[in-house]
Write a protein that holds these residues in place. Sequence first.
Motif, mmCIF file in Angstrom:
data_model
loop_
_atom_site.group_PDB
_atom_site.id
_atom_site.type_symbol
_atom_site.label_atom_id
_atom_site.label_comp_id
_atom_site.label_asym_id
_atom_site.label_seq_id
_atom_site.Cartn_x
_atom_site.Cartn_y
_atom_site.Cartn_z
ATOM 1 N N ARG A 174 0.821 -1.217 0.000
ATOM 2 C CA ARG A 174 0.000 0.000 0.000
ATOM 3 C C ARG A 174 0.853 1.265 0.000
ATOM 4 N NH1 ARG A 174 -3.435 -3.081 3.660
ATOM 5 N NH2 ARG A 174 -5.420 -3.507 2.599
ATOM 6 N N ALA A 175 2.081 1.169 0.444
ATOM 7 C CA ALA A 175 2.951 2.341 0.535
ATOM 8 C C ALA A 175 3.647 2.674 -0.780
ATOM 9 C CB ALA A 175 4.002 2.132 1.624
ATOM 10 N N LEU A 176 3.541 1.808 -1.786
ATOM 11 C CA LEU A 176 4.209 2.060 -3.062
ATOM 12 C C LEU A 176 3.568 3.239 -3.788
ATOM 13 C CD1 LEU A 176 4.562 -1.614 -4.364
ATOM 14 C CD2 LEU A 176 6.364 -0.172 -3.388
ATOM 15 N N GLU A 177 4.335 3.852 -4.674
ATOM 16 C CA GLU A 177 3.796 4.918 -5.500
ATOM 17 C C GLU A 177 2.848 4.327 -6.545
ATOM 18 O OE1 GLU A 177 4.210 8.163 -5.186
ATOM 19 O OE2 GLU A 177 5.493 7.896 -3.424
ATOM 20 N N ALA A 178 1.819 5.074 -6.910
ATOM 21 C CA ALA A 178 0.867 4.586 -7.907
ATOM 22 C C ALA A 178 1.547 4.282 -9.230
ATOM 23 C CB ALA A 178 -0.250 5.612 -8.100
ATOM 24 N N THR A 179 2.552 5.062 -9.581
ATOM 25 C CA THR A 179 3.250 4.825 -10.849
ATOM 26 C C THR A 179 3.937 3.462 -10.872
ATOM 27 O OG1 THR A 179 5.148 6.031 -9.950
ATOM 28 C CG2 THR A 179 3.619 7.255 -11.362
ATOM 29 N N GLU A 180 4.329 2.947 -9.712
ATOM 30 C CA GLU A 180 4.966 1.631 -9.668
ATOM 31 C C GLU A 180 3.989 0.536 -10.072
ATOM 32 O OE1 GLU A 180 7.902 1.002 -6.362
ATOM 33 O OE2 GLU A 180 6.939 2.825 -5.563
ATOM 34 N N PHE A 181 2.714 0.685 -9.703
ATOM 35 C CA PHE A 181 1.710 -0.293 -10.096
ATOM 36 C C PHE A 181 1.471 -0.245 -11.607
ATOM 37 C CE2 PHE A 181 0.823 0.436 -5.610
ATOM 38 C CZ PHE A 181 0.635 -0.860 -5.142
ATOM 39 N N VAL A 182 1.453 0.959 -12.147
ATOM 40 C CA VAL A 182 1.240 1.106 -13.587
ATOM 41 C C VAL A 182 2.414 0.516 -14.364
ATOM 42 C CG1 VAL A 182 0.965 2.780 -15.455
ATOM 43 C CG2 VAL A 182 -0.243 3.129 -13.286
ATOM 44 N N ASP A 183 3.631 0.819 -13.924
ATOM 45 C CA ASP A 183 4.815 0.320 -14.623
ATOM 46 C C ASP A 183 4.911 -1.206 -14.544
ATOM 47 O OD1 ASP A 183 5.469 2.902 -15.259
ATOM 48 O OD2 ASP A 183 6.919 3.144 -13.622
ATOM 49 N N ALA A 184 4.513 -1.785 -13.420
ATOM 50 C CA ALA A 184 4.579 -3.235 -13.280
ATOM 51 C C ALA A 184 3.633 -3.928 -14.249
ATOM 52 C CB ALA A 184 4.246 -3.641 -11.846
ATOM 53 N N TYR A 185 2.493 -3.323 -14.518
ATOM 54 C CA TYR A 185 1.562 -3.919 -15.480
ATOM 55 C C TYR A 185 2.191 -4.002 -16.865
ATOM 56 C CZ TYR A 185 -2.622 -4.799 -18.229
ATOM 57 O OH TYR A 185 -3.537 -5.353 -19.093
ATOM 58 N N ARG A 186 2.980 -2.995 -17.219
ATOM 59 C CA ARG A 186 3.654 -3.013 -18.521
ATOM 60 C C ARG A 186 4.667 -4.156 -18.604
ATOM 61 N NH1 ARG A 186 5.200 3.427 -18.803
ATOM 62 N NH2 ARG A 186 3.306 4.175 -19.837
ATOM 63 N N ARG A 187 5.250 -4.523 -17.466
ATOM 64 C CA ARG A 187 6.261 -5.588 -17.452
ATOM 65 C C ARG A 187 5.668 -6.979 -17.276
ATOM 66 N NH1 ARG A 187 8.563 -1.766 -13.862
ATOM 67 N NH2 ARG A 187 8.058 -3.106 -12.071
ATOM 68 N N MET A 188 4.393 -7.038 -17.003
ATOM 69 C CA MET A 188 3.753 -8.318 -16.714
ATOM 70 C C MET A 188 3.719 -9.191 -17.966
ATOM 71 S SD MET A 188 -0.067 -8.751 -15.177
ATOM 72 C CE MET A 188 -0.818 -10.350 -14.902
ATOM 73 N N PRO A 189 4.115 -10.458 -17.864
ATOM 74 C CA PRO A 189 4.087 -11.334 -19.040
ATOM 75 C C PRO A 189 2.663 -11.725 -19.394
ATOM 76 C CG PRO A 189 4.682 -12.595 -17.102
ATOM 77 C CD PRO A 189 4.618 -11.152 -16.661
ATOM 78 N N PRO A 190 2.439 -12.215 -20.632
ATOM 79 C CA PRO A 190 1.110 -12.711 -20.993
ATOM 80 C C PRO A 190 0.658 -13.782 -19.997
ATOM 81 C CG PRO A 190 2.513 -12.587 -22.927
ATOM 82 C CD PRO A 190 3.403 -12.328 -21.741
ATOM 83 N N SER A 191 -0.616 -13.748 -19.660
ATOM 84 C CA SER A 191 -1.104 -14.612 -18.575
ATOM 85 C C SER A 191 -2.145 -15.590 -19.095
ATOM 86 C CB SER A 191 -1.713 -13.761 -17.458
ATOM 87 O OG SER A 191 -2.155 -14.559 -16.395
ATOM 88 N N GLY A 192 -1.681 -16.762 -19.526
ATOM 89 C CA GLY A 192 -2.578 -17.858 -19.861
ATOM 90 C C GLY A 192 -3.572 -17.570 -20.961
#
Length: 452
Positions: free
Chosen positions: A251-269
């Motif tokens: 919960r303490a992470l910056e919102a931009t970190e959540f957005v950037d992680a989605y870009r790095r997420m591999p295809p999911s099934g």
Amino acid sequence: MDEAVTTTSGPVAGRRRDGVREFLGIPYAADPVGPLRFALPRPPEPWDTPLPAGSPGPAAPQAPSRLESVMGRPGGTVAERGCLTVNVWAPEDGTDLPVLFWIHGGATVSGSGGWEWYRGARLAAENGIVVVTMNYRLGALGFLYPAELTDRLGPGNLGLHDVALALEWTAANVAAFGGAPDAITVGGQSAGAQLAGLLAATERTRPLVRRVLLQSSAPETQMPTADEATEAARQYFAALGADPADADAVRALEATEFVDAYRRMPPSGGLLMPLGITRTSEVPWPDLRTAFAEAVSPEVDLLIGVTSDEAHAFRYPRRADAAPWTRAADDLTETLFRAPAQRLAEDRAAIGHPAYGYEFAWRAGEIGAAHGIDLPFLFGTFDAWADAPMLGDADRAGLRPLAAAFGGAVAEFVRSGRPSHPALPLWPAGGSVLRVDTTSAVQDGWAWKPSI
């Protein structure tokens, strides 16, 4: 600023513009920050002095849309604090008016009801309806579902819970703006259409919905199971580089970190939207078509539409070999959008309450009548779409008659349950579909095959 209107949270001060009273950026929920990140939405703390409501709230945290090459850049601000807001456009001095509660699309990872694209002033003023748009949490912040951690990181489908609370806010407050709380049409485009349909299906909000507008809803798109969504969440946290067991740290992470992680997420099934709406006890259906069949009242009116070249938006710009590109896009349009829309319409006819259908066919240039092309025509906001490649170099002023006809027909559906406009052919229910273009025509079924 206009006179204040009292809502359940406190007074708000809007303004008169373009023949309507406009109230923008009204909080319907507390800011989803700090301990409220990954929590169910709750009403905001009440206020006593009139809250200025002259500008929309920021969009929820998100990356640029992958459809910017087709739709252009919307502008506006992005922030987590202040994003859970509604916008209301109401004709001056109106009372007991029908209401369109409209939800933006964006694959549950982008979009905002506060963008000028979706400004409801013209639609409200020209047609005597109240228009409400809203924001909801997106991406991981709105739809992450790690099943084993729901006690610490929320129950999942938070974006859907946001939309539900906004609809409840609308039902509780729209009379103060001149609307009729018992005459609400829920509508939306793309992912927003899926959310709108679920409002008509889920037990919590079903009683609030009189009519449904589904634009490009892809109603047979499979929603992830809890297991599939949990696996997607594990992959997401790996991309985020965070331990989901440490909820406070997450919960303490910056919102931009959540957005950037989605870009790095591999295809999911093979999931179309791995961080989309998850099947849960509240949303037990595999897709929207099933939700309608099992849970939407037979008395709910339905207007469902597609565009002629939906999937051209996802495959633009064209690759070197145009013919295979076009065939693949046309096949995806048929299998993901047109055929499922037809089957949902047939389902409604089978229970004795036929749906109205449209295929929006106006096109400019090689993109064709792509996903989203009906939006500027619904809202009549062509100035805000000035740099939209899907509109090409078409004279925006010359498009206004078609916009007035299409928006007027949708507004008549909101009013009476039957879309119609003097500039359009008689709009039939059941098996026939209105093909909307500069010269509109009724076609037999959903069998129109585009060729550009």
